[in-house]
Motif scaffolding. Structure first.
Motif, PDB file in Angstrom:
ATOM      1  N   ASN A 144      43.954  -4.111  35.302  1.00 12.28           N
ATOM      2  CA  ASN A 144      45.038  -3.205  34.930  1.00 12.28           C
ATOM      3  C   ASN A 144      44.554  -2.251  33.843  1.00 12.28           C
ATOM      4  O   ASN A 144      44.469  -2.633  32.677  1.00 12.28           O
ATOM      5  CB  ASN A 144      46.252  -4.001  34.437  1.00 12.28           C
ATOM      6  CG  ASN A 144      46.785  -4.947  35.490  1.00 12.28           C
ATOM      7  OD1 ASN A 144      47.073  -4.551  36.604  1.00 12.28           O
ATOM      8  ND2 ASN A 144      46.879  -6.226  35.145  1.00 12.28           N
ATOM      9  N   LYS A 145      44.249  -1.023  34.216  1.00 12.75           N
ATOM     10  CA  LYS A 145      43.673  -0.071  33.265  1.00 12.75           C
ATOM     11  C   LYS A 145      44.708   0.940  32.775  1.00 12.75           C
ATOM     12  O   LYS A 145      44.361   1.949  32.201  1.00 12.75           O
ATOM     13  CB  LYS A 145      42.471   0.629  33.894  1.00 12.75           C
ATOM     14  CG  LYS A 145      41.366  -0.354  34.287  1.00 12.75           C
ATOM     15  CD  LYS A 145      40.080   0.317  34.670  1.00 12.75           C
ATOM     16  CE  LYS A 145      39.346   0.824  33.454  1.00 12.75           C
ATOM     17  NZ  LYS A 145      37.997   1.336  33.798  1.00 12.75           N
ATOM     18  N   PHE A 146      45.969   0.640  33.026  1.00  7.09           N
ATOM     19  CA  PHE A 146      47.049   1.365  32.375  1.00  7.09           C
ATOM     20  C   PHE A 146      47.434   0.578  31.132  1.00  7.09           C
ATOM     21  O   PHE A 146      47.550  -0.651  31.183  1.00  7.09           O
ATOM     22  CB  PHE A 146      48.270   1.479  33.293  1.00  7.09           C
ATOM     23  CG  PHE A 146      48.362   2.787  34.020  1.00  7.09           C
ATOM     24  CD1 PHE A 146      48.920   3.887  33.408  1.00  7.09           C
ATOM     25  CD2 PHE A 146      47.867   2.906  35.304  1.00  7.09           C
ATOM     26  CE1 PHE A 146      49.014   5.102  34.076  1.00  7.09           C
ATOM     27  CE2 PHE A 146      47.953   4.105  35.982  1.00  7.09           C
ATOM     28  CZ  PHE A 146      48.522   5.214  35.368  1.00  7.09           C
ATOM     29  N   GLY A 147      47.654   1.268  30.030  1.00  3.81           N
ATOM     30  CA  GLY A 147      48.110   0.605  28.823  1.00  3.81           C
ATOM     31  C   GLY A 147      49.309   1.331  28.247  1.00  3.81           C
ATOM     32  O   GLY A 147      49.353   2.567  28.250  1.00  3.81           O
ATOM     33  N   MET A 148      50.288   0.583  27.760  1.00  4.42           N
ATOM     34  CA  MET A 148      51.477   1.177  27.152  1.00  4.42           C
ATOM     35  C   MET A 148      51.622   0.674  25.725  1.00  4.42           C
ATOM     36  O   MET A 148      51.585  -0.541  25.482  1.00  4.42           O
ATOM     37  CB  MET A 148      52.731   0.829  27.952  1.00  4.42           C
ATOM     38  CG  MET A 148      52.773   1.460  29.341  1.00  4.42           C
ATOM     39  SD  MET A 148      54.369   1.147  30.160  1.00  4.42           S
ATOM     40  CE  MET A 148      54.106   2.036  31.703  1.00  4.42           C
ATOM     41  N   ILE A 149      51.779   1.612  24.796  1.00  2.00           N
ATOM     42  CA  ILE A 149      51.985   1.281  23.391  1.00  2.00           C
ATOM     43  C   ILE A 149      53.356   1.798  22.987  1.00  2.00           C
ATOM     44  O   ILE A 149      53.641   2.994  23.096  1.00  2.00           O
ATOM     45  CB  ILE A 149      50.901   1.914  22.500  1.00  2.00           C
ATOM     46  CG1 ILE A 149      49.503   1.463  22.942  1.00  2.00           C
ATOM     47  CG2 ILE A 149      51.143   1.560  21.035  1.00  2.00           C
ATOM     48  CD1 ILE A 149      48.372   2.141  22.195  1.00  2.00           C
ATOM     49  N   VAL A 150      54.203   0.902  22.533  1.00  6.31           N
ATOM     50  CA  VAL A 150      55.585   1.245  22.201  1.00  6.31           C
ATOM     51  C   VAL A 150      55.772   1.164  20.687  1.00  6.31           C
ATOM     52  O   VAL A 150      55.398   0.164  20.057  1.00  6.31           O
ATOM     53  CB  VAL A 150      56.575   0.280  22.890  1.00  6.31           C
ATOM     54  CG1 VAL A 150      58.006   0.626  22.512  1.00  6.31           C
ATOM     55  CG2 VAL A 150      56.379   0.326  24.404  1.00  6.31           C
ATOM     56  N   GLY A 151      56.345   2.201  20.120  1.00  2.00           N
ATOM     57  CA  GLY A 151      56.580   2.177  18.682  1.00  2.00           C
ATOM     58  C   GLY A 151      57.415   3.357  18.228  1.00  2.00           C
ATOM     59  O   GLY A 151      57.406   4.423  18.853  1.00  2.00           O
ATOM     60  N   HIS A 152      58.132   3.161  17.136  1.00  2.00           N
ATOM     61  CA  HIS A 152      58.908   4.238  16.543  1.00  2.00           C
ATOM     62  C   HIS A 152      57.970   5.259  15.897  1.00  2.00           C
ATOM     63  O   HIS A 152      56.801   4.981  15.635  1.00  2.00           O
ATOM     64  CB  HIS A 152      59.855   3.686  15.458  1.00  2.00           C
ATOM     65  CG  HIS A 152      60.938   2.802  15.991  1.00  2.00           C
ATOM     66  ND1 HIS A 152      62.111   3.292  16.507  1.00  2.00           N
ATOM     67  CD2 HIS A 152      61.014   1.439  16.082  1.00  2.00           C
ATOM     68  CE1 HIS A 152      62.883   2.287  16.892  1.00  2.00           C
ATOM     69  NE2 HIS A 152      62.237   1.152  16.649  1.00  2.00           N
ATOM     70  N   THR A 153      58.493   6.442  15.616  1.00  2.00           N
ATOM     71  CA  THR A 153      57.758   7.434  14.837  1.00  2.00           C
ATOM     72  C   THR A 153      57.444   6.842  13.461  1.00  2.00           C
ATOM     73  O   THR A 153      58.304   6.218  12.845  1.00  2.00           O
ATOM     74  CB  THR A 153      58.597   8.713  14.667  1.00  2.00           C
ATOM     75  OG1 THR A 153      58.831   9.285  15.952  1.00  2.00           O
ATOM     76  CG2 THR A 153      57.871   9.723  13.796  1.00  2.00           C
ATOM     77  N   GLY A 154      56.208   7.029  13.005  1.00  2.00           N
ATOM     78  CA  GLY A 154      55.827   6.513  11.695  1.00  2.00           C
ATOM     79  C   GLY A 154      55.298   5.097  11.717  1.00  2.00           C
ATOM     80  O   GLY A 154      55.262   4.428  10.683  1.00  2.00           O
ATOM     81  N   THR A 155      54.872   4.622  12.890  1.00  2.00           N
ATOM     82  CA  THR A 155      54.313   3.265  12.980  1.00  2.00           C
ATOM     83  C   THR A 155      52.810   3.295  13.259  1.00  2.00           C
ATOM     84  O   THR A 155      52.260   2.346  13.791  1.00  2.00           O
ATOM     85  CB  THR A 155      55.040   2.447  14.067  1.00  2.00           C
ATOM     86  OG1 THR A 155      55.129   3.200  15.281  1.00  2.00           O
ATOM     87  CG2 THR A 155      56.442   2.072  13.610  1.00  2.00           C
TER      88      THR A 155
END
Length: 360
Positions: A144-155
């Motif tokens: 799986n060479k898709f990556g998702m990074i989830v975060g608020h602005t300023g993280t």
């Protein structure tokens, strides 16, 4: 080489073209250890030297690198170890080790100038986690060479990914901000430009440049992908479909950053079958890197220590309150930077930070 391959100098093309596909084709016969550095050099000439070799010569001479315009031109045209007819020569125009050192000197100088006057990058525990996540997704044997990074602005997402690309900037990694609106045309233009394609080029030229530049060793980072979502398109989201096909065709790595609010929209869509393939390609929901809502105490301490704040650990709780304000870590960096200016040559203390924030 595919059907859109770029002619090499041995095919009577002697112009100084600096887009990624051209440089890759022209330097395909170079030793492994200099192909990527020369790709970086082409980007440097394109972006920092306004495509002018005279500017490159001047920048190099200031660093004690004596190469003239002709030498640099031959290196970029694939003639480091070949004559004008494309025949291999007995010896290159510059020794391999000397060329490697020269480009490395230019890279270090460029990095120093880029950081001049800016807030320094700090490798916090969160930044290290992001680095490791991208490295994991880029592994050659990764399914799986898709990556998702989830975060608020300023993280710390953007600063960390910019630094990651800077450290892997031989064309290996490119980072692009999603357009303000969900424009497929704008996105393709922005991404193609990262590989040296003119914004005024034809649509086919832009798409071909991307396809020729990207392979299993390349990484495309797209930030704020929530902007790419167009409610009117329903399940036919053009940019997402494009990224999916690009990854299918090239086996490149694709890293996406998105906000927690958009993740909730994704989850609702999954129930309808929408974006299901993206989540699967990312390794499932459990393999999405979700950052904490606010920077951790360890992050705050690492940042404070990078500014040489006196007794940083003693004031960790106060600093932690700052990063919980709107803007999060950016507020802390602003306070520390302003306090550093006020402190001058004196030791930076918590009182300087309080004064910088008008809390005397």
């Amino acid at each position: 080489m595919n059907q859109h391959s770029i002619p090499t100098t041995s095919e009577n093309d002697t112009s100084l073209r600096l887009d990624v596909p051209t440089i890759q084709a022209r330097t395909a016969h170079y030793p492994d250890e200099i192909r990527e550095p020369v790709l970086w050099l082409a980007n440097y000439v394109r972006e920092e030297c306004a495509r002018e070799l005279d500017i490159l010569v001047d920048a190099a001479k200031k660093l004690g690198i004596p190469f003239d315009k002709t030498t640099w031109g031959k290196i970029l045209r694939g003639r480091w170890n070949r004559d004008a007819a494309g025949n291999e020569t007995d010896s290159p125009i510059v020794a391999l080790s000397k060329l490697t050192r020269a480009i490395e000197s230019l890279r270090k100088d460029a990095a120093l100038r880029e950081q001049a006057g800016k807030v320094p990058f700090v490798m916090t525990p969160t930044s290290e986690m992001i680095f490791n996540f991208v490295d994991k997704k880029r592994a050659p044997d990764r399914v799986n060479k898709f990556g998702m990074i989830v975060g608020h602005t300023g993280t710390q997402k953007t600063a960390t990914l910019k630094e990651y690309c800077r450290r892997n900037n031989h064309g290996t990694c490119v980072r692009v901000e999603a357009p303000e609106t969900a424009s497929h045309t704008q996105f393709i233009t922005d991404l193609a430009e990262k590989y040296g394609c003119s914004r005024q080029a034809t649509w086919d030229r832009k798409r071909n440049t991307i396809r020729q530049s990207v392979n299993e060793k390349r990484t495309v980072i797209v930030e704020n992908v929530q902007r790419l979502y167009d409610e009117r398109q329903g399940s036919n989201q053009k940019v997402f479909s494009y990224l999916q096909k690009l990854q299918d065709d090239t086996d490149c790595t694709v890293i996406l950053t998105l906000t927690p609010v958009f993740v909730q929209k994704l989850k609702r869509s999954i129930a309808e079958g929408y974006f299901e393939q993206f989540i699967g390609r990312a390794g499932g929901e459990k393999d999405i890197l979700t950052l904490e809502e606010f920077p951790s105490d360890e992050d705050v301490l690492a940042i404070a220590k990078s500014f040489s704040l006196a007794d940083a650990a003693k004031h960790q709780a106060e600093l932690a309150r700052i990063v919980r304000e709107a803007g999060r870590v950016r507020v802390l960096f602003e306070a520390l930077q302003e306090a550093k200016v006020q402190a001058g040559k004196r030791e930076l203390t918590i009182n300087h930070i309080r004064a910088a924030r008008g809390e005397d």
